[in-house]
Write a protein that holds these residues in place. Structure first.
Motif, short mmCIF file in Angstrom:
data_model
loop_
_atom_site.label_atom_id
_atom_site.label_comp_id
_atom_site.label_asym_id
_atom_site.label_seq_id
_atom_site.Cartn_x
_atom_site.Cartn_y
_atom_site.Cartn_z
N LEU A 273 0.52 -1.24 0.12
CA LEU A 273 -0.15 0.02 0.00
C LEU A 273 0.93 1.14 -0.10
O LEU A 273 1.97 1.48 0.55
CB LEU A 273 -0.93 0.17 1.25
N ILE A 274 0.37 2.35 -0.52
CA ILE A 274 0.80 3.75 -0.39
C ILE A 274 -0.58 4.48 0.31
O ILE A 274 -1.41 4.49 -0.34
CB ILE A 274 1.42 4.21 -1.38
N GLY A 275 -0.50 4.81 1.55
CA GLY A 275 -1.57 5.37 2.16
C GLY A 275 -2.58 4.17 1.83
O GLY A 275 -2.25 3.11 2.43
N PHE B 175 1.83 11.86 5.48
CA PHE B 175 1.62 11.12 4.14
C PHE B 175 2.81 10.47 3.73
O PHE B 175 4.02 10.98 3.77
CB PHE B 175 1.13 11.88 2.97
N GLU B 176 2.62 9.49 3.18
CA GLU B 176 3.57 8.56 2.25
C GLU B 176 3.07 8.91 0.95
O GLU B 176 1.85 8.97 0.71
CB GLU B 176 3.77 7.19 2.67
N HIS B 177 4.08 8.95 -0.11
CA HIS B 177 3.97 9.21 -1.40
C HIS B 177 4.39 8.33 -2.37
O HIS B 177 5.49 7.90 -2.20
CB HIS B 177 4.22 10.60 -1.73
N ARG C 195 8.37 13.68 5.24
CA ARG C 195 8.96 14.67 4.49
C ARG C 195 7.81 15.79 4.21
O ARG C 195 6.70 15.52 4.12
CB ARG C 195 9.37 14.02 3.03
N THR C 196 8.30 17.08 4.10
CA THR C 196 7.59 18.25 3.98
C THR C 196 7.53 18.41 2.20
O THR C 196 6.78 19.34 2.01
CB THR C 196 7.94 19.35 4.83
N VAL D 35 -2.29 8.79 4.30
CA VAL D 35 -1.70 8.52 5.82
C VAL D 35 -1.54 6.87 5.72
O VAL D 35 -2.26 6.11 5.18
CB VAL D 35 -2.58 8.83 6.88
N PRO D 36 -0.17 6.38 6.20
CA PRO D 36 0.06 4.97 6.17
C PRO D 36 -1.35 4.25 6.72
O PRO D 36 -1.93 4.83 7.73
CB PRO D 36 1.14 4.88 7.15
N PHE D 37 -1.90 3.08 6.20
CA PHE D 37 -2.93 2.38 6.38
C PHE D 37 -2.66 1.74 7.45
O PHE D 37 -1.86 0.38 7.00
CB PHE D 37 -3.48 1.68 5.23
#
Length: 324
Positions: A50-52, A208-210, A238-239, A259-261
């Motif tokens: 997953l990503i988010g 968030f992760e992206h 990271r911003t 947001v990481p699930f």
């Protein structure tokens, strides 16, 4: 879009934090019948699921529709949303919620399966839209929302001008633009078109992760180059999301974030559940024609409905989210 992989492997889904740019390489998967088109699948993978809440990424095209069309018969989903996004071509969508819609380039079609839905997807208008290119995305629903009712949203975002680039933000917020489409968990989804030799430093939510999917051109994320169909991953904390078109021609990328699930999931075929027994029951009900999934009206394709593959000879086990 259906998961048509013949083996229909189980994926026990969990987020995996990291401090560096990770490149997820795609695997080719056929989609359709004897003249199937090929899709490049980067999520899920065994090392990153997953990503988010984004849990499935298929990238396809450019595909000449005359040489092989998309024709996916009615098939089921549970516990997820499908997000269809085209760069070119047109696709007809029909679902058991009574929706008949056309997917056009630059327009979001977001279908909520909730407790159960079925739908079909067929490429159309080969004379006026001869080249098919796009992505099919799935979003995992949290346990509190995964039994919600069927739903469908359509949204055409306005372009956002950036220095040497433009953005179409279809979910969440980026570059000062917020999509009005609601999501069940915090998400980001946007198309970025970059002029040659453009460099961007996009402000992003550090929670968030992206992921950055390269559709065309020479795209790099944090100095790491991405090939067409590859997905670059940047972990939370990271911003800034540092992107660059390193080539002399335009480039295009898709940015996904969230947001990481933190929940355990089992993803098998077109179902998302929380246990082996739940997946077995979903499959049984689909094979039996149960009203949990309803019926698609108006599809005229090669099959009335897509049969589920056999269950694998093992018990599907969810995995706890990894924290290292």
């Amino acid at each position: 879009m259906s998961n048509l992989e013949a083996t229909s492997n189980e994926f026990a889904c969990a987020a995996t934090p990291t401090d560096h740019i990770e490149v997820l390489h795609a695997r080719d998967v056929p989609l359709g019948g004897a003249r199937a088109i090929r899709v490049r699948r980067t999520l899920p993978q065994r090392d990153r699921s997953l990503i988010g809440a984004w849990c499935f990424v298929d990238h396809y095209g450019p595909q000449d529709v005359a040489d092989g069309a998309m024709d996916v018969p009615p098939h089921p989903h549970t516990g997820l949303q499908t997000a269809s996004w085209l760069f070119s071509g047109r696709v007809e969508h029909r679902d058991s919620g009574g929706v008949h819609a056309v997917v056009n380039p630059g327009e979001l079609n977001l279908m909520t399966a909730g407790a159960g839905i079925c739908h079909s997807e067929v490429s159309i208008d080969p004379e006026t839209a001869p080249v098919l290119r796009g992505v099919q995305l799935w979003v995992a629903l949290p346990d509190s929302s995964r039994h919600t009712a069927r739903d469908f949203n359509h949204f055409a975002p306005e372009p956002v001008s950036l220095s040497g680039a433009s953005a179409l933000v279809f979910l969440g917020e980026l570059a000062g633009y917020r999509s009005p489409v609601a999501s069940f968990t915090p998400l980001l989804g946007a198309q970025l078109d970059l002029e040659p030799r453009t460099e961007l430093a996009l402000d992003v939510d550090p929670a968030f992760e992206h992921g950055v999917l390269c559709d065309q051109g020479a795209v790099s994320l944090g100095g790491t180059g991405l090939g067409v169909g590859e997905l670059g991953y940047q972990g939370p904390g990271r911003t800034v999301l540092p992107l660059r078109n390193t080539g002399d021609s335009p480039a295009r990328a898709l940015v996904l974030g969230g947001v990481p699930f933190g929940e355990e999931l089992v993803l098998w075929w077109n179902f998302i559940g929380r246990s082996h027994d739940e997946i077995v029951e979903f499959r049984r009900r689909w094979q039996d024609g149960d009203e949990q999934f309803g019926r698609v009206i108006g599809y005229r394709g090669r099959l009335e409905r897509l049969p589920a593959p056999p269950m694998p000879p093992l018990r599907l086990r969810p995995r706890r989210p990894r924290t290292e």
